[in-house]
Design a protein around this motif. Structure first.
Motif, PDB file in Angstrom:
ATOM      1  N   VAL A  74       0.834  -1.199   0.000  1.00 45.09           N
ATOM      2  CA  VAL A  74       0.000   0.000   0.000  1.00 45.09           C
ATOM      3  C   VAL A  74       0.872   1.253   0.000  1.00 45.09           C
ATOM      4  O   VAL A  74       0.600   2.228  -0.719  1.00 45.09           O
ATOM      5  N   GLU A  75       1.943   1.220   0.776  1.00 47.97           N
ATOM      6  CA  GLU A  75       2.844   2.373   0.865  1.00 47.97           C
ATOM      7  C   GLU A  75       3.451   2.718  -0.490  1.00 47.97           C
ATOM      8  O   GLU A  75       3.519   3.897  -0.870  1.00 47.97           O
ATOM      9  N   GLN A  76       3.889   1.727  -1.226  1.00 48.35           N
ATOM     10  CA  GLN A  76       4.488   1.985  -2.532  1.00 48.35           C
ATOM     11  C   GLN A  76       3.499   2.658  -3.476  1.00 48.35           C
ATOM     12  O   GLN A  76       3.829   3.633  -4.166  1.00 48.35           O
ATOM     13  N   ALA A  77       2.274   2.152  -3.505  1.00 44.10           N
ATOM     14  CA  ALA A  77       1.245   2.736  -4.366  1.00 44.10           C
ATOM     15  C   ALA A  77       0.884   4.150  -3.905  1.00 44.10           C
ATOM     16  O   ALA A  77       0.688   5.057  -4.731  1.00 44.10           O
ATOM     17  N   TYR A  78       0.813   4.338  -2.594  1.00 41.70           N
ATOM     18  CA  TYR A  78       0.452   5.645  -2.063  1.00 41.70           C
ATOM     19  C   TYR A  78       1.543   6.680  -2.346  1.00 41.70           C
ATOM     20  O   TYR A  78       1.246   7.840  -2.653  1.00 41.70           O
ATOM     21  N   ASN A  79       2.794   6.270  -2.279  1.00 41.88           N
ATOM     22  CA  ASN A  79       3.888   7.184  -2.603  1.00 41.88           C
ATOM     23  C   ASN A  79       3.760   7.699  -4.039  1.00 41.88           C
ATOM     24  O   ASN A  79       3.972   8.894  -4.308  1.00 41.88           O
ATOM     25  N   VAL A  97       9.076  11.241  -0.919  1.00 38.94           N
ATOM     26  CA  VAL A  97       8.280  10.858   0.250  1.00 38.94           C
ATOM     27  C   VAL A  97       9.202  10.117   1.207  1.00 38.94           C
ATOM     28  O   VAL A  97       9.804   9.110   0.841  1.00 38.94           O
ATOM     29  N   PHE A  98       9.315  10.598   2.443  1.00 38.62           N
ATOM     30  CA  PHE A  98      10.287   9.972   3.341  1.00 38.62           C
ATOM     31  C   PHE A  98       9.709   9.522   4.678  1.00 38.62           C
ATOM     32  O   PHE A  98      10.411   8.914   5.480  1.00 38.62           O
ATOM     33  N   ASP A  99       8.425   9.784   4.927  1.00 33.22           N
ATOM     34  CA  ASP A  99       7.895   9.414   6.233  1.00 33.22           C
ATOM     35  C   ASP A  99       6.384   9.289   6.191  1.00 33.22           C
ATOM     36  O   ASP A  99       5.699  10.136   5.612  1.00 33.22           O
ATOM     37  N   ILE A 244     -15.806   4.852  17.985  1.00 30.97           N
ATOM     38  CA  ILE A 244     -14.966   5.149  16.825  1.00 30.97           C
ATOM     39  C   ILE A 244     -13.912   6.167  17.238  1.00 30.97           C
ATOM     40  O   ILE A 244     -14.249   7.278  17.654  1.00 30.97           O
ATOM     41  N   VAL A 245     -12.638   5.784  17.142  1.00 34.28           N
ATOM     42  CA  VAL A 245     -11.549   6.683  17.514  1.00 34.28           C
ATOM     43  C   VAL A 245     -10.933   7.288  16.256  1.00 34.28           C
ATOM     44  O   VAL A 245     -11.033   6.736  15.163  1.00 34.28           O
ATOM     45  N   ARG A 246     -10.317   8.413  16.443  1.00 33.82           N
ATOM     46  CA  ARG A 246      -9.666   9.101  15.321  1.00 33.82           C
ATOM     47  C   ARG A 246      -8.462   8.294  14.841  1.00 33.82           C
ATOM     48  O   ARG A 246      -7.565   7.967  15.612  1.00 33.82           O
ATOM     49  N   LYS A 247      -8.454   7.985  13.538  1.00 36.62           N
ATOM     50  CA  LYS A 247      -7.311   7.345  12.895  1.00 36.62           C
ATOM     51  C   LYS A 247      -6.909   8.199  11.702  1.00 36.62           C
ATOM     52  O   LYS A 247      -7.757   8.590  10.901  1.00 36.62           O
ATOM     53  N   SER A 248      -5.629   8.472  11.600  1.00 38.93           N
ATOM     54  CA  SER A 248      -5.159   9.316  10.502  1.00 38.93           C
ATOM     55  C   SER A 248      -3.780   8.883  10.064  1.00 38.93           C
ATOM     56  O   SER A 248      -3.069   8.178  10.783  1.00 38.93           O
ATOM     57  N   ILE A 249      -3.425   9.321   8.862  1.00 36.25           N
ATOM     58  CA  ILE A 249      -2.062   9.116   8.376  1.00 36.25           C
ATOM     59  C   ILE A 249      -1.514  10.464   7.944  1.00 36.25           C
ATOM     60  O   ILE A 249      -2.199  11.238   7.278  1.00 36.25           O
ATOM     61  N   GLU A 250      -0.314  10.766   8.390  1.00 37.22           N
ATOM     62  CA  GLU A 250       0.364  11.973   7.929  1.00 37.22           C
ATOM     63  C   GLU A 250       1.638  11.553   7.216  1.00 37.22           C
ATOM     64  O   GLU A 250       2.350  10.649   7.669  1.00 37.22           O
ATOM     65  N   SER A 251       1.901  12.208   6.112  1.00 41.75           N
ATOM     66  CA  SER A 251       3.059  11.875   5.287  1.00 41.75           C
ATOM     67  C   SER A 251       3.875  13.131   5.058  1.00 41.75           C
ATOM     68  O   SER A 251       3.307  14.213   4.835  1.00 41.75           O
TER      69      SER A 251
END
Length: 257
Positions: A74-79, A97-99, A244-251
């Motif tokens: 998933v990370e590769q596609a998202y990058n 993209v580094f993080d 339902i708790v907050r879930k997020s991704i920051e890049s």
């Protein structure tokens, strides 16, 4: 909307966050923070448009959701998706993209929402990160041109109903509001900018962000585009369910313009 945030407190010395203390994942030692109630303006209720190359921030819609759990595939596609997105949205010529950080608002999570008002890097932290990523020679080449560090923040799995990400309007801040905060990890050190409380600060956010939405915001620009102080907001949307708790991704990305 009303929320509370945790401002930093100015000291005559550089304070620090210490991560994974005593080898325990997620064990955090924090500097002194000052909890303050703030009024937050909801951009979803207005016709206000934010433009990245003017305001340092933009809000996007109708994107493909980020798959969760966030696997290596998933990370590769998202990058690749991020590279295309920043090319179109902010005219980036090169994107590194580094993080990626997944944050879950749960006591058992190793990375919870960041509840301190801050910007991700200080000037010294930027220069060190640039060398870490590129090496000294290429970092010097980047410093001769126009480059920046950018953050993309997105909900994952569910709509954000609590602890949303909020921002301070840059023109409501004073230079004296900023302070250097050290970051001490087991294997490296860095620096961010903490923010002291100021009644002039104007806060804003976008309510109930969905998984097909994103925030792109500037955390450093070599030509002076505003960087934005930000923090998770301690608040809940009306009707927010408890299960339902907050879930997020920051890049984080290094971009060359």
């Amino acid at each position: 909307m009303n929320a509370s945030v945790n401002y930093h407190v100015k000291k005559p010395f550089i304070q620090a966050f210490e991560f994974d203390v005593d080898g325990i994942d997620g064990n955090l030692v924090s500097p002194e923070l000052f909890t303050t109630d703030v009024s937050v303006y909801d951009l979803r209720e207005s016709q206000t448009n934010t433009v990245f190359n003017v305001h340092g921030i933009t809000f996007l819609e109708n994107l493909s959701p980020v798959a969760y759990p966030f696997s290596a595939r998933v990370e590769q596609a998202y990058n690749r998706e991020i590279e295309k997105l920043l090319s179109m949205q902010i005219n980036a010529k090169n994107v590194l993209v580094f993080d990626h950080t997944i944050r879950i608002d749960d006591e058992s999570a190793s990375r919870r929402p960041a509840r301190n008002v801050h910007n991700d890097y200080s000037e010294k932290g930027i220069q060190q990160r640039l060398i870490d990523l590129l090496g000294e020679q290429k970092a010097a080449e980047y410093n001769e041109g126009h480059f920046g560090f950018v953050n993309i923040w997105r909900p994952v799995e569910d709509t954000i109903m609590s602890s949303p990400l909020g921002f301070i309007c840059p023109d409501s801040m004073n230079d004296e509001d900023w302070m250097t905060i050290a970051l001490k990890y087991p294997d490296r050190q860095g620096e961010i900018l903490g923010v002291a409380a100021n009644r002039q600060h104007r806060w804003f956010y976008k309510s109930k962000m969905q998984v097909d939405e994103a925030i792109v915001f500037n955390i450093y620009d070599s030509k002076g585009l505003p960087h934005l102080a930000h923090s998770a907001l301690d608040m809940k949307e009306e009707g927010a369910p408890d299960n339902i708790v907050r879930k997020s991704i920051e890049s984080r990305m290094l971009v060359k313009y």
